[in-house]
Motif scaffolding. Structure first.
Motif, PDB file in Angstrom:
ATOM      1  N   ARG A 120       0.833  -5.916  54.508  1.00 43.11           N
ATOM      2  CA  ARG A 120       0.200  -5.121  53.538  1.00 43.11           C
ATOM      3  C   ARG A 120       1.329  -4.588  52.514  1.00 43.11           C
ATOM      4  O   ARG A 120       0.930  -4.401  51.407  1.00 43.11           O
ATOM      5  CB  ARG A 120      -0.515  -4.242  54.213  1.00 43.11           C
ATOM      6  CG  ARG A 120      -1.187  -2.862  53.302  1.00 43.11           C
ATOM      7  CD  ARG A 120      -2.589  -3.626  52.346  1.00 43.11           C
ATOM      8  NE  ARG A 120      -3.303  -2.369  51.706  1.00 43.11           N
ATOM      9  CZ  ARG A 120      -4.023  -2.631  50.901  1.00 43.11           C
ATOM     10  NH1 ARG A 120      -4.095  -3.984  50.403  1.00 43.11           N
ATOM     11  NH2 ARG A 120      -4.921  -1.604  50.367  1.00 43.11           N
ATOM     12  N   ARG A 145       3.993  -5.650  51.474  1.00 41.26           N
ATOM     13  CA  ARG A 145       4.279  -6.690  50.464  1.00 41.26           C
ATOM     14  C   ARG A 145       3.203  -6.860  49.369  1.00 41.26           C
ATOM     15  O   ARG A 145       3.471  -7.122  48.174  1.00 41.26           O
ATOM     16  CB  ARG A 145       4.602  -8.232  51.148  1.00 41.26           C
ATOM     17  CG  ARG A 145       4.717  -9.282  50.007  1.00 41.26           C
ATOM     18  CD  ARG A 145       6.002  -8.879  49.121  1.00 41.26           C
ATOM     19  NE  ARG A 145       7.294  -9.052  49.640  1.00 41.26           N
ATOM     20  CZ  ARG A 145       8.151  -7.916  49.674  1.00 41.26           C
ATOM     21  NH1 ARG A 145       8.053  -7.104  48.929  1.00 41.26           N
ATOM     22  NH2 ARG A 145       9.270  -8.228  50.418  1.00 41.26           N
ATOM     23  N   ARG A 146       1.952  -6.979  49.835  1.00 44.18           N
ATOM     24  CA  ARG A 146       0.980  -7.165  48.908  1.00 44.18           C
ATOM     25  C   ARG A 146       0.866  -5.848  47.704  1.00 44.18           C
ATOM     26  O   ARG A 146       0.538  -6.051  46.628  1.00 44.18           O
ATOM     27  CB  ARG A 146      -0.520  -7.170  49.505  1.00 44.18           C
ATOM     28  CG  ARG A 146      -0.674  -8.419  50.060  1.00 44.18           C
ATOM     29  CD  ARG A 146      -1.868  -8.704  50.914  1.00 44.18           C
ATOM     30  NE  ARG A 146      -1.561  -9.484  52.115  1.00 44.18           N
ATOM     31  CZ  ARG A 146      -2.679 -10.285  52.558  1.00 44.18           C
ATOM     32  NH1 ARG A 146      -3.737 -10.284  51.848  1.00 44.18           N
ATOM     33  NH2 ARG A 146      -2.226 -11.167  53.663  1.00 44.18           N
ATOM     34  N   LEU A 147       1.235  -4.711  48.273  1.00 42.43           N
ATOM     35  CA  LEU A 147       1.364  -3.451  47.357  1.00 42.43           C
ATOM     36  C   LEU A 147       2.183  -3.205  46.273  1.00 42.43           C
ATOM     37  O   LEU A 147       2.478  -2.987  45.659  1.00 42.43           O
ATOM     38  CB  LEU A 147       1.148  -2.281  48.261  1.00 42.43           C
ATOM     39  CG  LEU A 147      -0.146  -2.191  49.158  1.00 42.43           C
ATOM     40  CD1 LEU A 147      -0.202  -0.763  49.925  1.00 42.43           C
ATOM     41  CD2 LEU A 147      -1.203  -2.083  48.059  1.00 42.43           C
ATOM     42  N   ASP A 148       3.752  -3.746  47.246  1.00 40.81           N
ATOM     43  CA  ASP A 148       5.011  -3.916  46.378  1.00 40.81           C
ATOM     44  C   ASP A 148       5.724  -5.058  46.615  1.00 40.81           C
ATOM     45  O   ASP A 148       6.410  -5.317  47.456  1.00 40.81           O
ATOM     46  CB  ASP A 148       5.691  -2.694  46.886  1.00 40.81           C
ATOM     47  CG  ASP A 148       6.917  -2.209  46.052  1.00 40.81           C
ATOM     48  OD1 ASP A 148       7.332  -3.049  45.390  1.00 40.81           O
ATOM     49  OD2 ASP A 148       7.577  -1.208  46.331  1.00 40.81           O
ATOM     50  N   GLU A 149       5.908  -5.793  45.263  1.00 43.31           N
ATOM     51  CA  GLU A 149       6.555  -7.123  45.382  1.00 43.31           C
ATOM     52  C   GLU A 149       8.179  -6.943  45.444  1.00 43.31           C
ATOM     53  O   GLU A 149       8.825  -7.700  46.015  1.00 43.31           O
ATOM     54  CB  GLU A 149       6.353  -7.744  43.989  1.00 43.31           C
ATOM     55  CG  GLU A 149       6.550  -9.066  43.877  1.00 43.31           C
ATOM     56  CD  GLU A 149       5.986 -10.021  44.697  1.00 43.31           C
ATOM     57  OE1 GLU A 149       4.930  -9.881  45.337  1.00 43.31           O
ATOM     58  OE2 GLU A 149       6.583 -11.048  44.908  1.00 43.31           O
ATOM     59  N   ALA A 161       5.336 -17.010  52.452  1.00 43.97           N
ATOM     60  CA  ALA A 161       4.132 -16.533  51.805  1.00 43.97           C
ATOM     61  C   ALA A 161       4.083 -15.122  51.257  1.00 43.97           C
ATOM     62  O   ALA A 161       3.848 -14.552  50.399  1.00 43.97           O
ATOM     63  CB  ALA A 161       2.873 -16.749  52.714  1.00 43.97           C
ATOM     64  N   LEU A 162       4.906 -14.253  52.196  1.00 40.63           N
ATOM     65  CA  LEU A 162       5.223 -13.039  51.924  1.00 40.63           C
ATOM     66  C   LEU A 162       6.576 -12.357  51.752  1.00 40.63           C
ATOM     67  O   LEU A 162       6.670 -10.875  51.612  1.00 40.63           O
ATOM     68  CB  LEU A 162       4.391 -12.156  53.003  1.00 40.63           C
ATOM     69  CG  LEU A 162       3.045 -12.357  53.016  1.00 40.63           C
ATOM     70  CD1 LEU A 162       2.468 -11.938  54.570  1.00 40.63           C
ATOM     71  CD2 LEU A 162       2.158 -11.430  52.068  1.00 40.63           C
ATOM     72  N   ASP A 163       7.404 -13.210  51.578  1.00 39.27           N
ATOM     73  CA  ASP A 163       8.890 -12.620  51.349  1.00 39.27           C
ATOM     74  C   ASP A 163       9.348 -11.565  52.386  1.00 39.27           C
ATOM     75  O   ASP A 163       9.899 -10.573  52.080  1.00 39.27           O
ATOM     76  CB  ASP A 163       8.987 -12.112  49.989  1.00 39.27           C
ATOM     77  CG  ASP A 163      10.496 -12.100  49.460  1.00 39.27           C
ATOM     78  OD1 ASP A 163      11.311 -12.706  50.278  1.00 39.27           O
ATOM     79  OD2 ASP A 163      10.646 -11.266  48.578  1.00 39.27           O
ATOM     80  N   ARG A 223      -2.178  -1.531  58.765  1.00 43.71           N
ATOM     81  CA  ARG A 223      -2.250  -1.734  57.030  1.00 43.71           C
ATOM     82  C   ARG A 223      -2.498  -0.498  56.416  1.00 43.71           C
ATOM     83  O   ARG A 223      -2.017  -0.278  55.301  1.00 43.71           O
ATOM     84  CB  ARG A 223      -3.661  -2.529  56.987  1.00 43.71           C
ATOM     85  CG  ARG A 223      -4.172  -2.902  55.492  1.00 43.71           C
ATOM     86  CD  ARG A 223      -5.565  -3.580  55.634  1.00 43.71           C
ATOM     87  NE  ARG A 223      -6.028  -4.024  54.297  1.00 43.71           N
ATOM     88  CZ  ARG A 223      -6.591  -3.388  53.393  1.00 43.71           C
ATOM     89  NH1 ARG A 223      -6.833  -1.947  53.710  1.00 43.71           N
ATOM     90  NH2 ARG A 223      -6.878  -3.472  52.216  1.00 43.71           N
ATOM     91  N   ASP A 282      -0.440   1.574  53.225  1.00 44.02           N
ATOM     92  CA  ASP A 282      -0.962   2.323  52.186  1.00 44.02           C
ATOM     93  C   ASP A 282      -0.365   3.618  52.065  1.00 44.02           C
ATOM     94  O   ASP A 282      -0.045   4.217  51.031  1.00 44.02           O
ATOM     95  CB  ASP A 282      -2.530   2.453  52.250  1.00 44.02           C
ATOM     96  CG  ASP A 282      -3.305   1.071  51.934  1.00 44.02           C
ATOM     97  OD1 ASP A 282      -2.658  -0.058  51.684  1.00 44.02           O
ATOM     98  OD2 ASP A 282      -4.437   1.118  52.221  1.00 44.02           O
TER      99      ASP A 282
END
Lengths: 563, 563
Positions: free
Chosen positions: B18, B20-24, B69-71, B305, B309
């Motif tokens: 999660r 990673r999805r929020l912060d590249e 996929a998610l670094d 998750r 957040d």
């Protein structure tokens, strides 16, 4: 006190049984027009199909059993032909008698009959309906007597069940539906899965077309469709809808709307001392607030019970709940189910909404037998309130729809689904259940973490954006949108320059198989400055959407596929 | 920003993904003590049992796939041995290195290890646990190498799954449980059904007894029980509970309670910049308000998750939900599931409650394959608030528990269950679903329409009341409470004088097979002036209750049975 109940099946019998439990001394008379009470009307197609073999199982109760257990005075073949709401009596036509019966409370649960459209030839004896035990027995007899071809007019829930039942018995079955797809309340992209399943069952599906007439023949009738095509039939099953059986009640001045009895929050009609429940009534939809008939057994049963409370305990009776409208049907190996509002009913009600598509497994992917639940969920655009949900799949569909129906009734927002503690072990679900995942996707949409695009935007997207397909090359080769760029999501971070070059300033519209990987890719792109969006439900949803439109826009390069 | 995640399975990996999805741009390091991350820990018993055949399926993700996929920087065999919360760094022991790693945010999801009670001989190499992929592989090897006898210490969820898995592989399996029945959180009367199923699977069940020691032998070990009985074993599986793996974190001054990390509503620990999730934490139970560990995969995944957040979007992050504690297990043909509080946790929390027992069919009785869902539901005495539910049955158990878990989360009262529009067609439910029926029974109890008595009152009731059994004579003959009077409910209205004579002023306690007919009879009696109550769950519940107590109070008169 005398309570007279008109109709001895779902709503009426529930009312009568509850009334007796509340009041041992009331006189309770149930008047049923047909030959049977408390019969298993939802079971009739399964009897025709041969899954239920014993006809006596369809008769859940008899007048004798109801007299013995509940001291009910059940009178079959007794039709109410008039009501005098001022004098508080009904006129009953029995087999060889017409008599008046006074009441203190009157419960109307007359149900509905098959709608008979004004179609030439529909009076042929080969045209049947499937509403009563007699209907089912007679259809079964026809099957056993050698009927080979059947045409089912109407592909609603009962039409689909009837078609499958007849196909199970080896008949050559065609289904004709005026709407663009079977099960009209289903969203297009889910209904396509049902169409495919019907075809797999050997059933011919003719949708988006009307029947023009029935031509009687010596050996068989012929159903003629609007395009002139002809379907020969030994049996024609009429299931294009129902019409409330309310003539004598409307004539008595009880307020009706398009033939259905209007009831208030306690099931009361406009006439004092008269209540109504079931298929013959209209209710205010819990989601859209629009008044509509709900011809479902569950709400009828529960309304009947609550009406008895209102008659006998008016001070404490619960209100009859506004229907959410949950329904389910088995179609071959599939289950299709829905609850709440769909896109078109929300559009009609003017409710701004967003749509989510998911294809999660019904249970852990590593556990044998994993299969996908294809979910479509509607949420209110302003706050994510759950408005409706539909699902199609092999397993676990009923569970997810029931949970969502409960969440809708509770007034949950989509992100509340994240928090549901659902039962997880590998044979039953995933640690993040399909329902939790729906909440997560919905929350991402509501917070702007995820931006979606939809199959209906395809033409426009192809004109104005770069379609980036982040599946593997092997998946891509099985079919792709012409002109799309294929970069697997696992390589995206290293190949952003390629995306930038190909996009040439246009927006990027990402897609994958189900929407999960494209969601990850969308986050990469959005945080790298692209105008990005992810295809809701991915290729699975797109294919179903295109299938329903008979569109072959997808390419399948055989060379790549063999590579 | 560097986020360091300790633990690479459920909670930790959810947090990392999660984040990673929020912060590249964040650097995300996952430190996993074991050899694998994201493995299917809930799937291990099914691998041992042979239902999952491919060990690679247990590895849902690998460090490589997560990097792509998610670094994510995933480091296996990397144990955190110290934390400096002031300097914000962790000390990591890798295979051939010890190093420090600083963090901006630290997520602790270290999980728990098998609890090892102070039992002599427990260090035998034949004593195994089932927590890791290595455990599962090694157990499977033992099975393939010819192990014949297994003893499972502890009959909780994992113990039961392990026992069944080993029995599936043909081993002679015994389960030893200190509590009075298997699956200790289950109510006695439901656990008996599980016991019977285990016996049917060929498993020896020893409950209410402790293991005293393990004696090592040449060819096999021997588990000696407190009563001196001896169980030979090639394999001993230890599953008597878990212990949070929190030593370095507690040493770092992070607040713990009985070894588990205390977290607030956002998963924050007592140390700034440190969050925690999963088996190593304690949470406030949503129903009882009591702080307890919840060692379940679902809550761990979701908490992980939500923690991401809170780290990256603290202003808008949702709270981590208080666990309801829903759990499920497959036992042979049965499913056993529970949600919310049970009787003993409510008693411990001082919540006054009432218990409902129901045995409705999972789908229409007239449809093939109908079977009962045995339900026990706890409601708050003051207002009917749903507090907990448990179910055991062959089919439809997971669905009902998930609906009830949703209703509990929504704060519904039992009578709100009447109003749920659940999906009904004969293969899926009943027009009045098991859930609706629960609502109806609960409402009857709350309004005083129904008064219940319970199996635990049997001795007292036999001494002071007339037991009236309203089943048919044929049912009665299969087993009845000595001294009870048998009048079928269909004859009750005509035979009230017999009841009055037999009662001779005593209260009348009615019973039938499942509680439905006795409910009807209760209404007749109560309205006729009797002090009456209906046995909750009827003979089905009573038999299970007596079975669990090894009581043979029921009589079976062979003469009547032959009549």
């Amino acid at each position: 006190m005398r309570i007279v109940v008109v109709g001895g099946v779902a709503g009426g019998m529930s009312s009568a049984a509850r009334a007796r439990r509340l009041d041992e001394n009331a006189e309770i008379v149930v008047l049923e027009r047909g030959a049977h009470v408390s019969f298993a009307n939802c079971g009739l197609p399964y009897f025709v199909g041969g899954e239920i073999t014993d006809a006596s199982k369809l008769l859940v109760q008899t007048p004798q059993s109801l007299r013995a257990a509940l001291d009910l005075d059940v009178r079959t073949r007794s039709e109410v032909i008039a009501v005098d709401t001022a004098a508080k009596n009904v006129t009953v036509r029995a087999e060889d008698d017409v008599y008046e019966l006074s009441y203190d409370a009157l419960v109307l649960s007359p149900g509905a009959s098959a709608l008979r459209p004004p179609l030439r030839g529909l009076d042929s004896p080969r045209v049947r309906t499937l509403r009563t035990v007699e209907d089912a027995l007679s259809l079964r007899d026809e099957v056993h007597d050698g009927a080979r071809r059947a045409v089912v007019l109407g592909a609603g829930f009962i039409g689909i069940e009837a078609a499958e039942a007849l196909a199970q018995q080896g008949l050559d079955v065609s289904v004709v539906e005026l709407a663009p797809h079977p099960l009209p309340p289903l969203e297009t992209e889910l209904a396509w899965l049902v169409t495919e399943q019907l075809v797999e069952l050997g059933i011919t599906v003719r949708t988006g077309i009307a029947a023009a007439s029935v031509e009687r023949g010596e050996d068989a009738d012929t159903v003629v469709l609007a395009d002139g095509s002809r379907l020969e039939a030994d049996i024609i099953v009429l299931s294009v809808g129902v019409r409330p059986d309310t003539a004598p009640f409307e004539a008595a001045g009880i307020a009706c709307e398009r033939g259905a009895i209007v009831v208030d929050a306690h099931g009361r009609t406009s006439a004092p001392g008269v209540w109504a429940a079931g298929d013959a009534t209209v209710s205010v939809d819990a989601v859209t607030g629009i008044r509509r008939p709900v011809t479902l057994a569950g709400p009828a049963n529960r309304a009947g019970r609550l009406i008895a409370d209102d008659i006998l305990r008016p001070d404490t009776a619960r209100a009859v709940p506004q229907p959410v409208g949950t329904a389910i049907v088995r179609v071959g190996e599939l289950t299709a189910a829905l609850t709440g509002a769909n896109r078109s009913s929300l559009d009609a009600a003017g409710v701004s909404h967003r749509t989510l598509h998911l294809h999660p497994n019904q249970h852990a992917g590593y556990f044998p037998g994993a299969s996908q639940v294809h979910l479509v969920v509607q949420i209110r655009a302003s706050d994510g309130l759950l408005l409706g949900a539909q699902a199609v799949g092999n397993e676990g569909v009923d569970k997810r729809i029931d949970v969502l129906a409960t969440a809708i009734r509770a007034g949950m927002r989509v992100d509340d689904l994240i928090d549901l503690d659902l039962a997880y072990a590998p044979p039953y679900g995933q640690a993040k259940d399909a329902i939790n995942l729906t909440g997560m996707v919905g929350e991402n949409v509501m917070t702007g973490t995820l931006t979606l695009w939809y199959p209906e935007h395809l033409d426009n997207v192809r004109d104005s954006a770069l379609i980036l397909d982040v599946r593997t090359p092997a998946e891509y080769a099985t079919g792709f949108v012409p002109g799309s760029l294929n970069i697997p999501h696992t390589e995206l971070r290293d190949r952003l320059d390629e995306v930038r070059d190909a996009a040439a300033g246009r927006p990027v519209r990402v897609m994958c198989q189900s929407g999960v990987r494209s969601g990850i890719a969308h986050r990469v792109l959005a945080q790298s400055g692209f105008d990005s969006a992810s295809l809701s439900g991915g290729m699975l949803t797109l294919q179903a959407w295109l299938g329903a439109r008979q569109s072959d826009v997808l390419e399948r390069p055989e060379v790549l596929a063999r590579a």
